[in-house]
Scaffold this motif. Structure first.
Motif, mmCIF file in Angstrom:
data_model
loop_
_atom_site.group_PDB
_atom_site.id
_atom_site.type_symbol
_atom_site.label_atom_id
_atom_site.label_comp_id
_atom_site.label_asym_id
_atom_site.label_seq_id
_atom_site.Cartn_x
_atom_site.Cartn_y
_atom_site.Cartn_z
ATOM 1 N N ALA A 44 25.305 -8.769 -16.360
ATOM 2 C CA ALA A 44 26.703 -8.987 -15.975
ATOM 3 C C ALA A 44 27.228 -10.294 -16.562
ATOM 4 C CB ALA A 44 26.827 -8.997 -14.453
ATOM 5 N N THR A 45 26.370 -11.286 -16.683
ATOM 6 C CA THR A 45 26.796 -12.585 -17.225
ATOM 7 C C THR A 45 27.201 -12.489 -18.691
ATOM 8 O OG1 THR A 45 24.464 -13.071 -17.674
ATOM 9 C CG2 THR A 45 25.410 -13.955 -15.639
ATOM 10 N N HIS A 46 26.718 -11.483 -19.388
ATOM 11 C CA HIS A 46 27.027 -11.332 -20.813
ATOM 12 C C HIS A 46 28.126 -10.317 -21.072
ATOM 13 C CE1 HIS A 46 26.225 -9.696 -24.964
ATOM 14 N NE2 HIS A 46 26.300 -10.993 -25.211
ATOM 15 N N LEU A 47 28.060 -9.161 -20.410
ATOM 16 C CA LEU A 47 28.994 -8.077 -20.729
ATOM 17 C C LEU A 47 30.291 -8.137 -19.931
ATOM 18 C CD1 LEU A 47 29.571 -5.578 -22.359
ATOM 19 C CD2 LEU A 47 28.274 -4.225 -20.699
ATOM 20 N N LEU A 48 30.213 -8.465 -18.641
ATOM 21 C CA LEU A 48 31.420 -8.459 -17.806
ATOM 22 C C LEU A 48 32.523 -9.390 -18.312
ATOM 23 C CD1 LEU A 48 30.417 -8.050 -14.049
ATOM 24 C CD2 LEU A 48 32.069 -6.710 -15.346
ATOM 25 N N PRO A 49 32.216 -10.618 -18.741
ATOM 26 C CA PRO A 49 33.289 -11.474 -19.271
ATOM 27 C C PRO A 49 34.012 -10.855 -20.467
ATOM 28 C CG PRO A 49 31.355 -12.797 -18.786
ATOM 29 C CD PRO A 49 30.940 -11.362 -18.644
#
Length: 477
Positions: free
Chosen positions: A174-179
């Protein structure tokens, strides 16, 4: 719908055109289109299991919010373990129930108790191991207060179901794709160009290398009892390059097509067959899974902080669980255990972090040692791959026994009535190209990139029609 199918060759351009020319007003419309495309893509496999993907998405979305909002620790733990339990429960029922039921029945039968276990007559939902791990990492990170919960359901749904990575990874965080999905993407010609090149190179790995090697590997493994030592060795080599070309080819295609939509995915392979020891191999092979287990299992178990016994214990747990993640068969467990055994001397001698940089060769004696280390690591990996490929542990053991006892090194015809040695030349050319690419960000980038692209397309057209093998190996996991 395979990435290397005609249906996908129609699907991808349609989504691309709609994405940049119709749904390009804001990030919400872009995300909504990608979700619709992703659900359609998944339903092409088996629409009946679409509810599992939707349910898993809603479960983790809702429990993530509840974990963040809960003031009491007991409430946070309730929602956390609810999500973990349901996710692993679905995975256990669909992927592992029959294995445990059959194994228990065999165990009882060995001590005189006959039983007829109830087995589920259902296919494994494609990609369930991958999207389940997406959700698990998200919920764990919220529980550990590493990230905030995502309140936009569309954005979170895209994080879980994004079609390039949906069925075989890479396992995103989530830290890589969500932003990236929370902002509007603008078309970048250079990124799109790089994406096309990477997709084509992935297609070369899959269609030219993996599928061609599969023709011979399958013929040898399926008839290993009639094969001599040389053919068995070739079969192991062909499967090693089949699984690498197949899985890393899929990953390249996933990363490449994602760049067409302005989204970067995690790198999943870094030329693992140039590794100088087994620790380096696992830093370069299926990187997203290796780092997932390191962050969410190895470190919580204590990692490398404790004494040697604890480090050894944690290492074996990681490798065995990784093997079991791949499938409900004793062959995968033995494969994982064998890799742990390979890793053990490096751990005990504190040499598991010695080879970090890319290997370099020059005209000196140290280069000879590098080459020997690379070859020995490849041989060890290929031996382990025999267990991964075999139908049973007994088949794998007999296959290995045949290598050392069927001592004839003569040419053998296979069922396809062709000698298989010309494929070694193809593999050798591929290895040389990979060696040249090992320090590049993009495989076909650099000087004469368009000429390289045409060469790759020509190889796909001329050599890719040789094999009828189409499926991706990791779709079964």
């Amino acid at each position: 719908m395979f990435f290397n199918s005609f249906a996908f060759a129609v699907f991808l351009p349609i989504v691309f055109i709609l994405y940049w020319f119709v749904f390009n007003k804001n990030k919400s419309s872009q995300n909504l289109l990608l979700i619709i495309a992703s659900y359609y893509f998944y339903s092409c496999w088996d629409w009946r299991f679409l509810f599992l993907l939707v349910f898993s998405t809603f479960l983790d979305y809702y429990t993530g919010i509840q974990i963040e909002k809960s003031q009491k620790d007991v409430t946070r733990k309730f929602w956390f373990w609810l999500s973990i339990g349901v996710n692993l429960g679905f995975l256990g029922v669909f992927k592992y129930y029959n294995f445990f039921a059959s194994s228990m029945s065999e165990l009882l039968g060995s001590v005189g108790f006959q039983s007829s276990p109830f087995l589920l007559d259902v296919v494994l939902p494609v990609g369930i191991s991958f999207y389940t791990f997406h959700g698990l990492s998200y919920v764990i990170d919220i529980y550990k207060k590493r990230i905030k919960a995502e309140y936009n359901f569309v954005d979170y749904s895209l994080f879980v179901s994004y079609f390039p990575l949906l069925v075989a990874g890479p396992i995103e965080r989530a830290t890589h794709l969500l932003p990236q999905v929370k902002v509007k993407r603008e078309f970048d010609f250079e990124k799109a160009k790089a994406g096309i090149y990477q997709f084509v190179w992935g297609l070369v790995k899959k269609v030219v290398i993996a599928d061609t090697c599969a023709t011979y590997a399958n013929a040898i493994f399926d008839h290993y009892t009639t094969m001599n030592s040389l053919s068995l060795i070739l079969g192991a080599i062909y499967f090693a390059f089949q699984i690498y070309g197949d899985f890393s080819g899929y990953s390249d295609m996933a990363l490449g097509m994602s760049k067409l939509f302005g989204i970067d995915l995690l790198k999943n392979f870094n030329y693992p067959y140039f590794s100088r020891d087994i620790a380096e191999f696992w830093r370069r092979w299926h990187i997203s899974l290796s780092t997932w287990f390191k962050d969410y299992l190895y470190i919580p178990l204590g990692g490398s902080k404790g004494g040697k016994w604890q480090q050894v214990r944690n290492t074996f747990i990681i490798f065995v669980v990784s093997g079991f993640w791949h499938g409900a068969n004793w062959t995968y467990l033995v494969w994982g255990f064998l890799n742990a055994v390979y890793f053990l001397p490096l751990l005990l001698l504190n040499r598991n972090r010695t080879n970090i940089e890319n290997p370099v060769l020059s005209w000196n004696f140290s280069s000879i040692r590098v080459v020997l280390n690379i070859l020995s690591t490849f041989i060890l990996s290929s031996i382990a791959w025999i267990f991964f490929r075999a139908k049973t542990v007994t088949d794998a053991v007999l296959y290995l026994k045949g290598i050392f006892t069927n001592g004839t090194f003569a040419s053998q015809y296979l069922d396809n009535q062709r000698y298989n040695y010309e494929i070694l030349l193809l593999v050798l050319v591929f290895v040389l190209v990979e060696w040249n690419n090992r320090t590049k960000v993009e495989p076909i980038s650099g000087k004469y990139d368009f000429v390289k692209l045409i060469a790759c397309i020509t190889a796909i057209i001329t050599l890719g029609t040789y094999s009828d093998y189409k499926e991706f190996i990791y779709f079964q996991f």
